[in-house]
Design an enzyme around this catalytic site. Structure first.
Site, PDB file in Angstrom:
ATOM      1  N   ILE A  82      85.003  22.543 -33.012  1.00  0.00           N
ATOM      2  CA  ILE A  82      85.900  23.596 -33.502  1.00  0.00           C
ATOM      3  C   ILE A  82      85.513  24.078 -34.900  1.00  0.00           C
ATOM      4  CG2 ILE A  82      87.660  22.085 -34.535  1.00  0.00           C
ATOM      5  CD1 ILE A  82      89.755  24.024 -33.227  1.00  0.00           C
TER       6      ILE A  82
ATOM      7  N   TYR B  34      95.885   9.772 -30.934  1.00  0.00           N
ATOM      8  CA  TYR B  34      97.338   9.784 -30.675  1.00  0.00           C
ATOM      9  C   TYR B  34      97.650   9.510 -29.206  1.00  0.00           C
ATOM     10  CZ  TYR B  34      98.433  11.508 -35.398  1.00  0.00           C
ATOM     11  OH  TYR B  34      98.593  11.644 -36.756  1.00  0.00           O
TER      12      TYR B  34
ATOM     13  N   ASP C  44      90.815  16.390 -37.722  1.00  0.00           N
ATOM     14  CA  ASP C  44      91.420  16.514 -39.049  1.00  0.00           C
ATOM     15  C   ASP C  44      90.403  16.178 -40.143  1.00  0.00           C
ATOM     16  OD1 ASP C  44      93.406  16.848 -41.027  1.00  0.00           O
ATOM     17  OD2 ASP C  44      94.246  14.858 -40.720  1.00  0.00           O
TER      18      ASP C  44
ATOM     19  N   GLY D  62      88.929  12.121 -36.772  1.00  0.00           N
ATOM     20  CA  GLY D  62      88.833  13.125 -35.718  1.00  0.00           C
ATOM     21  C   GLY D  62      88.682  14.529 -36.253  1.00  0.00           C
TER      22      GLY D  62
END
Length: 173
Positions: free
Chosen positions: A10, A124, A33, A31
């Site tokens: 991304i 998560y 983030d 990850g």
């Protein structure tokens, strides 16, 4: 419905907004983030710190917007997805809200193209198929009435998420 699925990183997608699957601290993590903070640079972190200083942490399901720093986008929308705890703690509604609130923030800022990761499906542990259904449902409902948001890209970092999203989108068409 203008939802596209891509496989890849991304942080390399040229878009108006990249959505960050953030944690409540807004200060980076692992990850996607961590990658967004690392590649975007200190400008993103500094804006996240200003947001934290004015409003406190970002709640699960909420979203905030910052510059994109060094990323190939204009902005980053940081949203906090839920940690999966067996589905007994309103996780589905919270994940839906992460997508919806990100889209509302994009609309408020007159954004045309928004790019999402698979929120909450990494560390998560949100079940990937369930998360994909929630994301596509939230996005498709939003796009029906959107004035500004015209295109949504789902960027999948792994083959499993990509295949799930592709299959679900083909059902919508």
């Amino acid at each position: 419905m203008n939802i596209n699925v891509k496989y890849g990183d991304i942080t390399k997608i040229s878009t108006d907004v990249i959505v960050n699957a953030a944690n409540t601290s807004l200060l980076g993590g692992s990850g996607v983030d961590g990658a967004i903070h690392r590649i975007g640079g200190k400008q993103i972190l500094e804006e996240c710190q200003r947001i934290r200083n004015s409003q406190g942490k970002c709640k699960v399901g909420d979203a905030v917007i910052t510059t994109a720093g060094n990323l190939p986008a204009k902005y980053v929308i940081h949203t906090v997805g839920p940690v999966w705890n067996g589905g007994n703690n309103n996780e589905e509604k919270l994940l839906y809200n992460s997508y919806k609130n990100s889209l509302l923030l994009a609309e408020k800022n007159k954004i045309e193209t928004i790019t999402f990761p698979n929120i909450s499906t990494g560390i998560y542990r949100f079940p990937k198929e369930k998360a994909a259904k929630i994301s596509i449902n939230a996005i498709s409902l939003f796009l029906r009435d959107s004035t500004y948001v015209k295109k949504v890209i789902l960027v999948c970092f792994d083959n499993e998420n990509y295949n799930i999203c592709e299959a679900l989108l083909s059902e919508f068409e």
